[in-house]
Design an enzyme around this catalytic site. Structure first.
Site, PDB file in Angstrom:
ATOM      1  N   GLU A 276     -72.633 -56.808  31.400  1.00  0.00           N
ATOM      2  CA  GLU A 276     -71.745 -55.884  32.121  1.00  0.00           C
ATOM      3  C   GLU A 276     -72.130 -55.812  33.597  1.00  0.00           C
ATOM      4  O   GLU A 276     -72.481 -54.749  34.097  1.00  0.00           O
ATOM      5  CB  GLU A 276     -71.861 -54.475  31.514  1.00  0.00           C
ATOM      6  CG  GLU A 276     -71.533 -54.377  30.048  1.00  0.00           C
ATOM      7  CD  GLU A 276     -71.925 -53.018  29.449  1.00  0.00           C
ATOM      8  OE1 GLU A 276     -72.590 -52.203  30.131  1.00  0.00           O
ATOM      9  OE2 GLU A 276     -71.566 -52.769  28.290  1.00  0.00           O
ATOM     10  N   PRO A 277     -72.087 -56.929  34.319  1.00  0.00           N
ATOM     11  CA  PRO A 277     -72.495 -56.875  35.722  1.00  0.00           C
ATOM     12  C   PRO A 277     -71.457 -56.167  36.578  1.00  0.00           C
ATOM     13  O   PRO A 277     -70.256 -56.363  36.408  1.00  0.00           O
ATOM     14  CB  PRO A 277     -72.606 -58.351  36.113  1.00  0.00           C
ATOM     15  CG  PRO A 277     -71.650 -59.051  35.207  1.00  0.00           C
ATOM     16  CD  PRO A 277     -71.626 -58.273  33.925  1.00  0.00           C
ATOM     17  N   CYS A 346     -69.977 -33.660  59.833  1.00  0.00           N
ATOM     18  CA  CYS A 346     -70.851 -32.607  60.335  1.00  0.00           C
ATOM     19  C   CYS A 346     -71.994 -32.305  59.385  1.00  0.00           C
ATOM     20  O   CYS A 346     -72.005 -31.264  58.709  1.00  0.00           O
ATOM     21  CB  CYS A 346     -70.028 -31.360  60.625  1.00  0.00           C
ATOM     22  SG  CYS A 346     -68.847 -31.703  61.914  1.00  0.00           S
TER      23      CYS A 346
HETATM   24  N1  LLP Z   1     -73.215 -50.977  32.311  1.00  0.00           N
HETATM   25  C1  LLP Z   1     -73.547 -49.684  32.279  1.00  0.00           C
HETATM   26  C2  LLP Z   1     -73.573 -48.980  31.004  1.00  0.00           C
HETATM   27  C3  LLP Z   1     -73.875 -49.014  33.481  1.00  0.00           C
HETATM   28  O1  LLP Z   1     -74.228 -47.733  33.446  1.00  0.00           O
HETATM   29  C4  LLP Z   1     -73.842 -49.722  34.718  1.00  0.00           C
HETATM   30  C5  LLP Z   1     -74.159 -49.055  35.983  1.00  0.00           C
HETATM   31  C6  LLP Z   1     -73.464 -51.084  34.683  1.00  0.00           C
HETATM   32  C7  LLP Z   1     -73.161 -51.682  33.464  1.00  0.00           C
HETATM   33  C8  LLP Z   1     -73.384 -51.924  35.934  1.00  0.00           C
HETATM   34  O2  LLP Z   1     -74.628 -52.086  36.516  1.00  0.00           O
HETATM   35  P1  LLP Z   1     -74.830 -53.062  37.764  1.00  0.00           P
HETATM   36  O3  LLP Z   1     -74.640 -54.482  37.298  1.00  0.00           O
HETATM   37  O4  LLP Z   1     -73.831 -52.699  38.792  1.00  0.00           O
HETATM   38  O5  LLP Z   1     -76.226 -52.787  38.196  1.00  0.00           O
HETATM   39  N2  LLP Z   1     -74.096 -45.850  42.300  1.00  0.00           N
HETATM   40  C9  LLP Z   1     -75.338 -46.579  42.173  1.00  0.00           C
HETATM   41  C10 LLP Z   1     -75.346 -47.485  40.960  1.00  0.00           C
HETATM   42  C11 LLP Z   1     -75.103 -46.766  39.645  1.00  0.00           C
HETATM   43  C12 LLP Z   1     -75.054 -47.702  38.472  1.00  0.00           C
HETATM   44  C13 LLP Z   1     -74.601 -47.000  37.243  1.00  0.00           C
HETATM   45  N3  LLP Z   1     -74.463 -47.821  36.071  1.00  0.00           N
HETATM   46  C14 LLP Z   1     -75.595 -47.355  43.457  1.00  0.00           C
HETATM   47  O6  LLP Z   1     -74.824 -47.225  44.406  1.00  0.00           O
HETATM   48  O7  LLP Z   1     -76.599 -48.052  43.573  1.00  0.00           O
END
Ligand code: LLP
Length: 417
Positions: A276-277, A346
């Site tokens: 799940e990237p 602000c």
């Molecule tokens: N699968 C699940 C169950 C997740 O909770 C997430 C991310 C992903 C896949 C995708 O992960 P990735 O491949 O993007 O690392 N807002 C934060 C990141 C929060 C990620 C939450 N879950 C940031 O800006 O760094």
């Protein structure tokens, strides 16, 4: 390393074959600019690396849910990882197929579960026993069966920022891997559930593969134990998490290397492997394009004031995140400056960079805040009654607006005096 979609040509920053200043002239700033081929290239890197092994790359919609991005990935054959009914709506609207959707998240509501059951999604990644009971009851009412994975918590330290780490026992996510076997056993009594998979996700922006591989080993041994008990696990969903280079010195594993290591552990096991990237598919293919409004010096400190702010990009304020800030026109004669790069909001916490040694940009100049294809527009807000930025997709030498800049009327939609 994979080719970057942003390059300087004649000292002018381009996305694919389009110069960013020409986009700013016509579309205004601030705006997010994405590279279609950058995103597709990364999706294909995952897909190709799995090769013949049964697999599905499910893009984590939360990273960037723009319909144009979802449509692009849907046409390339991607699946989708969603965490809300709204994200399912987006996927379907963009032409994604519901049978390629997995539904993650610790707080799915009955309405969301019903919607997903009606659309016939691939799998629910469940995070508690009560959630299993709810899905079973709703599936019974709709006369259907739901495919289920339990999201287990493998208790490994993702070694990332605490706010984006999820795989420790004390986190709210998943089910303790040591309790999972018993829960699978009890879940067999639910007649409207098919126990097909095991899933996990330990955190985000991982720059080393070891925690992900440790988690995989623990989950694989659970799969073996479940199969030995007659529970026919068919797929394993490893979540997202692969990091991207926000700083020039960051050196995450390549997508190809990472997948090769997953394959080495799974290919002989008769398992479909899902990932799940989010970030690693889209982050590097986006910039936030912004114009310098003012320069000022307070108490000897230099400030560069942009027309983009924390409401457009909250990652620096929220996670101390680093994003490179590049001049759209490179001019060595200008030299560099050490400055705080801030926006018009602000709040003292409204900054995109602190004490940054960077190009000496002046009012009217354009800058590109790099690596903002993921968790940037989606986390933006209307704080300070700022309309949200527009989004633009580039492919080759063409580009188009894929989300219009909000207007003042958009700001008050649904409100009444
Ligand atoms: N699968 C699940 C169950 C997740 O909770 C997430 C991310 C992903 C896949 C995708 O992960 P990735 O491949 O993007 O690392 N807002 C934060 C990141 C929060 C990620 C939450 N879950 C940031 O800006 O760094």
């Amino acid at each position: 390393m994979m080719e970057r979609p942003f390059t300087y040509r004649d000292n002018l920053l381009h996305v694919e074959d389009v110069a960013l200043d020409s986009i700013a002239r016509r579309a205004g700033t601030p705006c997010f600019v994405y590279s279609a081929n950058g995103i597709l290239g990364r999706y294909r890197a995952y897909d190709r690396a799995f090769g013949e092994q049964p697999h599905k790359v499910c893009y984590a919609v939360k990273a960037n849910g723009n319909l144009a991005i979802l449509g692009l990935l849907a046409r390339a054959g991607a699946g989708f990882d969603i965490v809300s009914g709204g994200e399912l709506f987006r996927v379907l609207k963009a032409g994604g197929a519901s049978e390629n959707v997995v539904f993650s998240g610790v707080g799915k509501t009955a309405e969301e579960v019903e919607y997903a059951l009606e659309k016939g999604i691939h799998t629910f990644n469940c995070e508690s026993e009560t959630e299993l009971s709810l899905i079973d009851a709703l599936a019974a009412r709709l006369g259907t069966r739901a495919r289920i994975s339990l999201r287990v918590n493998p208790d490994v330290d993702a070694a990332t920022h605490p706010k984006i780490s999820t795989g420790l026992r004390e986190h709210k996510f998943g089910i303790d891997i040591h309790e999972a076997e018993e829960i699978y056993q009890r879940a067999r009594w639910h007649q409207h559930l098919e126990l097909e998979g095991v899933s996990c996700h330990i955190g985000s922006q991982l720059l080393k593969p070891e925690p992900l591989l440790d988690a995989l080993d623990r989950v694989l041994s659970l799969v073996d134990r479940l199969r030995a008990k007659g529970i026919a696990i068919q797929h394993l969903d490893l979540g997202g998490g692969l990091g991207v280079p926000y700083r020039p010195t960051d050196d995450p594993p390549s997508i190809a290397d990472y997948v090769a290591r997953l394959k080495a552990r799974t290919s002989h096991r008769n398992l479909k492997v899902m990932v799940e990237p989010g970030r690693s598919l889209v982050a590097e293919s986006g910039v936030l394009l912004s114009r310098v409004l003012y320069r000022k010096v307070n108490a000897g400190k230099e400030f560069i004031i942009l027309d983009a702010a924390m409401n457009d990009l909250i990652r620096p304020s929220l996670y101390e995140a680093h994003h490179e800030i590049l001049p759209v026109k490179r001019d060595a004669g200008r030299g560099t400056v050490k400055a705080d790069v801030v926006g018009p909001v602000c709040e003292t916490g409204d900054y995109l960079a602190l004490d940054r040694e960077m190009a000496n940009v002046l009012p009217g100049d354009l800058v590109a805040v790099a690596t903002t294809g993921a968790y940037s527009f989606v986390m933006s807000s209307n704080y300070n009654a700022r309309p949200r930025a527009s989004e633009i997709m580039v492919a080759g030498n063409g580009w188009r607006v894929v989300r219009q800049r909000e207007t003042f009327d958009d700001l008050v939609r649904g409100e009444m005096v």
